[in-house]
Design a protein around this motif. Structure first.
Motif, PDB file in Angstrom:
ATOM      1  N   ALA A 152       0.808  -1.220   0.000  1.00  0.00           N
ATOM      2  CA  ALA A 152       0.000   0.000   0.000  1.00  0.00           C
ATOM      3  C   ALA A 152       0.843   1.273   0.000  1.00  0.00           C
ATOM      4  N   THR A 153       2.155   1.136   0.153  1.00  0.00           N
ATOM      5  CA  THR A 153       3.041   2.305   0.222  1.00  0.00           C
ATOM      6  C   THR A 153       4.168   2.167  -0.796  1.00  0.00           C
ATOM      7  N   ASP A 154       5.040   3.173  -0.839  1.00  0.00           N
ATOM      8  CA  ASP A 154       6.206   3.139  -1.728  1.00  0.00           C
ATOM      9  C   ASP A 154       7.468   2.702  -0.994  1.00  0.00           C
ATOM     10  N   LEU A 155       7.317   2.182   0.212  1.00  0.00           N
ATOM     11  CA  LEU A 155       8.474   1.775   1.004  1.00  0.00           C
ATOM     12  C   LEU A 155       8.893   0.343   0.661  1.00  0.00           C
ATOM     13  N   ASN A 156      10.163   0.052   0.899  1.00  0.00           N
ATOM     14  CA  ASN A 156      10.582  -1.342   0.768  1.00  0.00           C
ATOM     15  C   ASN A 156      10.170  -2.106   2.026  1.00  0.00           C
ATOM     16  N   ARG A 157      10.198  -3.427   1.946  1.00  0.00           N
ATOM     17  CA  ARG A 157       9.661  -4.219   3.043  1.00  0.00           C
ATOM     18  C   ARG A 157      10.465  -4.050   4.328  1.00  0.00           C
ATOM     19  N   GLU A 158      11.780  -3.914   4.209  1.00  0.00           N
ATOM     20  CA  GLU A 158      12.591  -3.772   5.419  1.00  0.00           C
ATOM     21  C   GLU A 158      12.213  -2.491   6.169  1.00  0.00           C
ATOM     22  N   THR A 159      12.089  -1.389   5.428  1.00  0.00           N
ATOM     23  CA  THR A 159      11.734  -0.122   6.077  1.00  0.00           C
ATOM     24  C   THR A 159      10.340  -0.197   6.667  1.00  0.00           C
ATOM     25  N   THR A 160       9.406  -0.775   5.911  1.00  0.00           N
ATOM     26  CA  THR A 160       8.042  -0.919   6.417  1.00  0.00           C
ATOM     27  C   THR A 160       8.025  -1.720   7.704  1.00  0.00           C
ATOM     28  N   GLY A 161       8.779  -2.842   7.718  1.00  0.00           N
ATOM     29  CA  GLY A 161       8.810  -3.682   8.906  1.00  0.00           C
ATOM     30  C   GLY A 161       9.346  -2.944  10.121  1.00  0.00           C
ATOM     31  N   ARG A 162      10.347  -2.092   9.922  1.00  0.00           N
ATOM     32  CA  ARG A 162      10.918  -1.362  11.045  1.00  0.00           C
ATOM     33  C   ARG A 162       9.945  -0.301  11.556  1.00  0.00           C
ATOM     34  N   VAL A 163       9.261   0.394  10.635  1.00  0.00           N
ATOM     35  CA  VAL A 163       8.280   1.398  11.053  1.00  0.00           C
ATOM     36  C   VAL A 163       7.145   0.737  11.827  1.00  0.00           C
ATOM     37  N   VAL A 164       6.635  -0.375  11.303  1.00  0.00           N
ATOM     38  CA  VAL A 164       5.541  -1.077  11.965  1.00  0.00           C
ATOM     39  C   VAL A 164       5.986  -1.584  13.335  1.00  0.00           C
ATOM     40  N   ARG A 165       7.202  -2.145  13.409  1.00  0.00           N
ATOM     41  CA  ARG A 165       7.700  -2.642  14.698  1.00  0.00           C
ATOM     42  C   ARG A 165       7.786  -1.514  15.731  1.00  0.00           C
ATOM     43  N   LEU A 166       8.287  -0.349  15.306  1.00  0.00           N
ATOM     44  CA  LEU A 166       8.410   0.776  16.230  1.00  0.00           C
ATOM     45  C   LEU A 166       7.038   1.284  16.678  1.00  0.00           C
ATOM     46  N   LEU A 167       6.075   1.326  15.754  1.00  0.00           N
ATOM     47  CA  LEU A 167       4.720   1.737  16.133  1.00  0.00           C
ATOM     48  C   LEU A 167       4.147   0.788  17.183  1.00  0.00           C
ATOM     49  N   ALA A 168       4.440  -0.484  17.024  1.00  0.00           N
ATOM     50  CA  ALA A 168       3.981  -1.464  18.012  1.00  0.00           C
ATOM     51  C   ALA A 168       4.687  -1.253  19.350  1.00  0.00           C
ATOM     52  N   GLU A 169       5.990  -0.969  19.300  1.00  0.00           N
ATOM     53  CA  GLU A 169       6.735  -0.766  20.541  1.00  0.00           C
ATOM     54  C   GLU A 169       6.271   0.481  21.283  1.00  0.00           C
ATOM     55  N   TYR A 170       5.794   1.480  20.541  1.00  0.00           N
ATOM     56  CA  TYR A 170       5.260   2.683  21.176  1.00  0.00           C
ATOM     57  C   TYR A 170       3.801   2.508  21.615  1.00  0.00           C
ATOM     58  N   GLY A 171       3.198   1.376  21.287  1.00  0.00           N
ATOM     59  CA  GLY A 171       1.859   1.093  21.772  1.00  0.00           C
ATOM     60  C   GLY A 171       0.732   1.471  20.843  1.00  0.00           C
ATOM     61  N   TYR A 172       1.045   1.813  19.581  1.00  0.00           N
ATOM     62  CA  TYR A 172      -0.011   2.174  18.628  1.00  0.00           C
ATOM     63  C   TYR A 172      -0.572   0.954  17.904  1.00  0.00           C
ATOM     64  N   LEU A 173       0.172  -0.130  17.932  1.00  0.00           N
ATOM     65  CA  LEU A 173      -0.258  -1.376  17.301  1.00  0.00           C
ATOM     66  C   LEU A 173      -0.094  -2.519  18.282  1.00  0.00           C
ATOM     67  N   HIS A 174      -0.944  -3.551  18.099  1.00  0.00           N
ATOM     68  CA  HIS A 174      -0.840  -4.753  18.916  1.00  0.00           C
ATOM     69  C   HIS A 174      -0.583  -5.930  17.985  1.00  0.00           C
ATOM     70  N   PRO A 175       0.578  -6.619  18.130  1.00  0.00           N
ATOM     71  CA  PRO A 175       0.873  -7.756  17.249  1.00  0.00           C
ATOM     72  C   PRO A 175       0.012  -8.965  17.587  1.00  0.00           C
ATOM     73  N   MET A 176      -0.494  -9.598  16.547  1.00  0.00           N
ATOM     74  CA  MET A 176      -1.278 -10.827  16.693  1.00  0.00           C
ATOM     75  C   MET A 176      -0.771 -11.800  15.638  1.00  0.00           C
ATOM     76  N   GLY A 177       0.292 -12.531  15.983  1.00  0.00           N
ATOM     77  CA  GLY A 177       0.936 -13.379  14.991  1.00  0.00           C
ATOM     78  C   GLY A 177       1.649 -12.509  13.968  1.00  0.00           C
ATOM     79  N   ASP A 178       1.323 -12.706  12.686  1.00  0.00           N
ATOM     80  CA  ASP A 178       1.917 -11.900  11.613  1.00  0.00           C
ATOM     81  C   ASP A 178       1.144 -10.613  11.367  1.00  0.00           C
TER      82      ASP A 178
END
Length: 313
Positions: free
Chosen positions: A42-68
């Motif tokens: 859905a974005t113009d980012l590569n997967r590595e960058t996307t994964g790091r942004v998503v991981r950080l959002l989760a670490e800050y509490g904006y996302l909750h991981p549920m498996g993948d």
């Protein structure tokens, strides 16, 4: 950045959220993307960058991981819905200010559409509604001390109405004067709080009469000096003999928050953090007397107080 009364995300968190919003990551996660792969598509980012942004959002509490997959948490509600400004919080407006700063010098980028303007308005009102309760109560207390005999209060350009609401809570007849577009958003919740809402057709229009106390909280910083002079002229006409005006502002050279105000106004291209001398000069030019700058304990604000006395040169 907007004055946050000492609360809100830290610098790094705001930068992360800003990047996530500008790259489309937040939009993807709050609509129909749940995995890193879906966000990448859905974005113009590569997967590595996307994964790091998503991981950080989760670490800050904006996302909750549920498996993948990831689901947004209550912390992200301000990015999902803006119908009720009380649920927005201060962060979306802070990101709007970062967007505005990034657009300085790009005239084409400054041109927005109506839906974006409405969203930014709701973000601004959400940030205002989220203002620290202790700061609001301290400001109202300072105003009450300046006008102990007041009964009718007008909150001039009071945005979400948090100050008018506090006056009403204390038993005052409180009126919020704001633009019709603002009242369309906050008006429905003001009636249940005992606040009268009156629409103004311009910044310098204050269509009420015979008030005992006029409050302008964080208003003058939003406008250039010529507008503030005209606005204070209009406020003078609103007050009865002996009426009091209280201007709450982080004053330049006195309040640490004035630096944040100055940057915010730079982003918007109008207004500034003003000195107490400038505000008292404008008040005197409007006809007010006994201009005085007072502390508002526990806040970054100062109260500039003056009195309406008819017939004084």
């Amino acid at each position: 950045m907007p004055t946050r009364d000492g609360s809100g995300p830290d610098h790094e968190e705001l930068l992360l959220l800003w990047v996530a919003r500008r790259t489309g990551v937040l939009d993807a996660l709050t609509t129909d993307a749940g995995t890193v792969d879906e966000v990448t598509e859905a974005t113009d980012l590569n997967r590595e960058t996307t994964g790091r942004v998503v991981r950080l959002l989760a670490e800050y509490g904006y996302l909750h991981p549920m498996g993948d997959e990831y689901e947004v948490t209550n912390r992200a509600l301000g990015f999902l819905a803006t119908r009720d400004v009380r649920s927005v919080g201060a962060t979306p407006y802070a990101l709007d200010e970062m967007d505005a700063l990034a657009r300085i010098g790009d005239d084409a980028a400054m041109e927005g559409d109506e839906s974006a303007d409405d969203r930014r308005l709701r973000h601004r009102l959400g940030a205002h509604a989220a203002r620290d309760v202790a700061t609001v109560r301290a400001g109202v207390t300072a105003a009450v001390h300046a006008a102990p005999d007041a009964e009718r209060v007008v909150d001039v350009r009071g945005a979400s109405g948090v100050y008018a609401t506090e006056f009403a809570r204390r038993g005052y007849a409180a009126t919020l004067v704001e633009a019709g577009t603002v009242l369309d958003v906050v008006g429905p919740m003001l009636g249940e709080r005992g606040v009268e809402a009156v629409a103004a057709n311009s910044v310098t229009n204050v269509p009420v009469a015979d008030a005992d106390l006029a409050l302008l909280a964080g208003v003058l910083q939003r406008h250039p000096p010529e507008t503030n002079r005209a606005l204070l002229d209009a406020v003078y006409d609103v007050l009865g003999e002996g009426g009091v005006v209280v201007v709450l502002e982080p004053l330049r050279g006195v309040s640490p928050a004035a630096h944040r105000v100055a940057v915010e106004r730079l982003a918007q291209g109008r207004g500034d953090a003003y000195t107490g001398e400038a505000v008292t000069t404008w008040l005197a030019a409007a006809g007010f007397v006994d201009g005085d700058v007072r502390d508002v304990p526990g806040t970054d604000y100062r109260a500039v107080v003056a009195r309406c006395e008819r017939g004084v040169d």
